[in-house]
Design a protein around this motif. Sequence first.
Motif, PDB file in Angstrom:
ATOM      1  N   GLY A  14       0.824  -1.210   0.000  1.00  0.00           N
ATOM      2  CA  GLY A  14       0.000   0.000   0.000  1.00  0.00           C
ATOM      3  C   GLY A  14       0.852   1.251   0.000  1.00  0.00           C
ATOM      4  N   GLU A  15       1.952   1.229   0.740  1.00  0.00           N
ATOM      5  CA  GLU A  15       2.849   2.389   0.731  1.00  0.00           C
ATOM      6  C   GLU A  15       3.407   2.609  -0.674  1.00  0.00           C
ATOM      7  N   LEU A  16       3.803   1.527  -1.336  1.00  0.00           N
ATOM      8  CA  LEU A  16       4.327   1.666  -2.699  1.00  0.00           C
ATOM      9  C   LEU A  16       3.256   2.238  -3.624  1.00  0.00           C
ATOM     10  N   LEU A  17       2.041   1.730  -3.493  1.00  0.00           N
ATOM     11  CA  LEU A  17       0.937   2.252  -4.312  1.00  0.00           C
ATOM     12  C   LEU A  17       0.665   3.722  -4.000  1.00  0.00           C
ATOM     13  N   ALA A  18       0.689   4.071  -2.715  1.00  0.00           N
ATOM     14  CA  ALA A  18       0.431   5.466  -2.327  1.00  0.00           C
ATOM     15  C   ALA A  18       1.482   6.399  -2.936  1.00  0.00           C
ATOM     16  N   ARG A  19       2.733   5.942  -2.988  1.00  0.00           N
ATOM     17  CA  ARG A  19       3.782   6.753  -3.627  1.00  0.00           C
ATOM     18  C   ARG A  19       3.493   6.929  -5.116  1.00  0.00           C
ATOM     19  N   THR A  20       3.056   5.866  -5.764  1.00  0.00           N
ATOM     20  CA  THR A  20       2.741   5.945  -7.188  1.00  0.00           C
ATOM     21  C   THR A  20       1.573   6.901  -7.427  1.00  0.00           C
ATOM     22  N   ILE A  21       0.529   6.764  -6.622  1.00  0.00           N
ATOM     23  CA  ILE A  21      -0.651   7.619  -6.760  1.00  0.00           C
ATOM     24  C   ILE A  21      -0.273   9.089  -6.536  1.00  0.00           C
ATOM     25  N   LYS A  22       0.503   9.345  -5.491  1.00  0.00           N
ATOM     26  CA  LYS A  22       0.911  10.720  -5.162  1.00  0.00           C
ATOM     27  C   LYS A  22       1.714  11.346  -6.302  1.00  0.00           C
ATOM     28  N   GLU A  23       2.687  10.613  -6.836  1.00  0.00           N
ATOM     29  CA  GLU A  23       3.521  11.162  -7.907  1.00  0.00           C
ATOM     30  C   GLU A  23       2.744  11.290  -9.218  1.00  0.00           C
ATOM     31  N   GLU A  34      17.380  -2.131  -0.816  1.00  0.00           N
ATOM     32  CA  GLU A  34      16.396  -2.685  -1.740  1.00  0.00           C
ATOM     33  C   GLU A  34      15.020  -2.041  -1.550  1.00  0.00           C
ATOM     34  N   VAL A  35      14.636  -1.855  -0.304  1.00  0.00           N
ATOM     35  CA  VAL A  35      13.336  -1.221  -0.042  1.00  0.00           C
ATOM     36  C   VAL A  35      13.363   0.235  -0.522  1.00  0.00           C
ATOM     37  N   ASP A  36      14.489   0.917  -0.321  1.00  0.00           N
ATOM     38  CA  ASP A  36      14.607   2.283  -0.832  1.00  0.00           C
ATOM     39  C   ASP A  36      14.477   2.314  -2.355  1.00  0.00           C
ATOM     40  N   GLU A  37      15.072   1.318  -3.028  1.00  0.00           N
ATOM     41  CA  GLU A  37      14.933   1.220  -4.495  1.00  0.00           C
ATOM     42  C   GLU A  37      13.470   1.051  -4.879  1.00  0.00           C
ATOM     43  N   MET A  38      12.752   0.205  -4.133  1.00  0.00           N
ATOM     44  CA  MET A  38      11.331  -0.027  -4.426  1.00  0.00           C
ATOM     45  C   MET A  38      10.545   1.265  -4.256  1.00  0.00           C
ATOM     46  N   LEU A  48      -7.915   6.223  -9.128  1.00  0.00           N
ATOM     47  CA  LEU A  48      -7.395   6.231  -7.756  1.00  0.00           C
ATOM     48  C   LEU A  48      -6.910   7.619  -7.385  1.00  0.00           C
ATOM     49  N   GLY A  49      -7.371   8.080  -6.246  1.00  0.00           N
ATOM     50  CA  GLY A  49      -6.927   9.375  -5.764  1.00  0.00           C
ATOM     51  C   GLY A  49      -6.423   9.266  -4.338  1.00  0.00           C
ATOM     52  N   ILE A  50      -5.883  10.350  -3.863  1.00  0.00           N
ATOM     53  CA  ILE A  50      -5.410  10.417  -2.486  1.00  0.00           C
ATOM     54  C   ILE A  50      -6.621  10.612  -1.587  1.00  0.00           C
ATOM     55  N   GLY A  51      -6.696   9.836  -0.524  1.00  0.00           N
ATOM     56  CA  GLY A  51      -7.842   9.880   0.368  1.00  0.00           C
ATOM     57  C   GLY A  51      -7.776  11.029   1.362  1.00  0.00           C
ATOM     58  N   ASN A  52      -8.728  11.033   2.300  1.00  0.00           N
ATOM     59  CA  ASN A  52      -8.803  12.090   3.311  1.00  0.00           C
ATOM     60  C   ASN A  52      -7.692  12.010   4.355  1.00  0.00           C
ATOM     61  N   HIS A  53      -7.073  10.850   4.485  1.00  0.00           N
ATOM     62  CA  HIS A  53      -5.986  10.650   5.452  1.00  0.00           C
ATOM     63  C   HIS A  53      -4.761  10.101   4.720  1.00  0.00           C
ATOM     64  N   PRO A  54      -4.119  10.932   3.915  1.00  0.00           N
ATOM     65  CA  PRO A  54      -2.982  10.427   3.122  1.00  0.00           C
ATOM     66  C   PRO A  54      -1.829   9.951   4.005  1.00  0.00           C
ATOM     67  N   LEU A  55      -1.096   8.971   3.492  1.00  0.00           N
ATOM     68  CA  LEU A  55       0.084   8.496   4.204  1.00  0.00           C
ATOM     69  C   LEU A  55       1.146   9.581   4.196  1.00  0.00           C
ATOM     70  N   LYS A  56       1.886   9.659   5.289  1.00  0.00           N
ATOM     71  CA  LYS A  56       3.033  10.570   5.333  1.00  0.00           C
ATOM     72  C   LYS A  56       4.213   9.813   4.739  1.00  0.00           C
ATOM     73  N   LEU A  57       4.578  10.193   3.533  1.00  0.00           N
ATOM     74  CA  LEU A  57       5.602   9.460   2.802  1.00  0.00           C
ATOM     75  C   LEU A  57       6.892  10.258   2.793  1.00  0.00           C
ATOM     76  N   SER A  58       7.790   9.882   3.694  1.00  0.00           N
ATOM     77  CA  SER A  58       9.071  10.572   3.714  1.00  0.00           C
ATOM     78  C   SER A  58       9.959   9.991   2.621  1.00  0.00           C
ATOM     79  N   GLY A  59      10.947  10.753   2.224  1.00  0.00           N
ATOM     80  CA  GLY A  59      11.855  10.311   1.180  1.00  0.00           C
ATOM     81  C   GLY A  59      12.647   9.098   1.585  1.00  0.00           C
ATOM     82  N   LYS A  60      13.148   9.083   2.794  1.00  0.00           N
ATOM     83  CA  LYS A  60      13.947   7.951   3.269  1.00  0.00           C
ATOM     84  C   LYS A  60      13.631   7.707   4.740  1.00  0.00           C
ATOM     85  N   PRO A  61      12.786   6.727   5.012  1.00  0.00           N
ATOM     86  CA  PRO A  61      12.485   6.398   6.407  1.00  0.00           C
ATOM     87  C   PRO A  61      13.759   5.987   7.147  1.00  0.00           C
TER      88      PRO A  61
END
Length: 171
Positions: free
Chosen positions: A28-37, A139-143, A120-133
């Motif tokens: 879901g986080e990966l999808l949220a990043r795709t949707i946001k961008e 590998e996860v950063d690449e994803m 698909l759009g961003i919902g009312n409670h969007p994930l806080k997506l930092s650049g690098k947790p």
Amino acid sequence: MPGQTRYEALWRDRPQEEAAHFNPAFCGELLARTIKEFRKQAGRTMPLVYAFLVAPLVLHPNARRALPGRANTAFASWAGDNADMLSTLADRTLRLRPVTREALLFLVQIGAAEISEDGLGIGNHPLKLSGKPSASTDEVDEMRRASGMLGRWFGNQADPAAVLQAMGVRV
């Protein structure tokens, strides 16, 4: 459980490695990043069909490494240059469809995404997506980077049907 697919099994009954890579929160986080961008690039909701391409392109190491580094790469020429990798994409898309569905359900349930007839759009409670947790692997950063780039790249494409056709995926 006999007669069940692996995706119908309870999470506690799934193999640990599979649960780690395909869990709805991470996908879901990966999808949220795709949707946001996508939203930033195109200024509109993302066609739902693109969601089903994210996991097969981002989770698979060879597919992820074949993705272009820039979102302004010409899609048709990239597809021609990567025909071998794309020859297996349709199968991976079908196999990962349940993973994508679970990730979409997760995002919608927590209000991070919304599904409408437009996509698909961003919902009312969007994930806080930092650049690098703080806790992550290379590998996860690449994803994460690849999922954002996919959103920008898809946002540059005029017709989802042409993208799917070039990738060998039918709806």
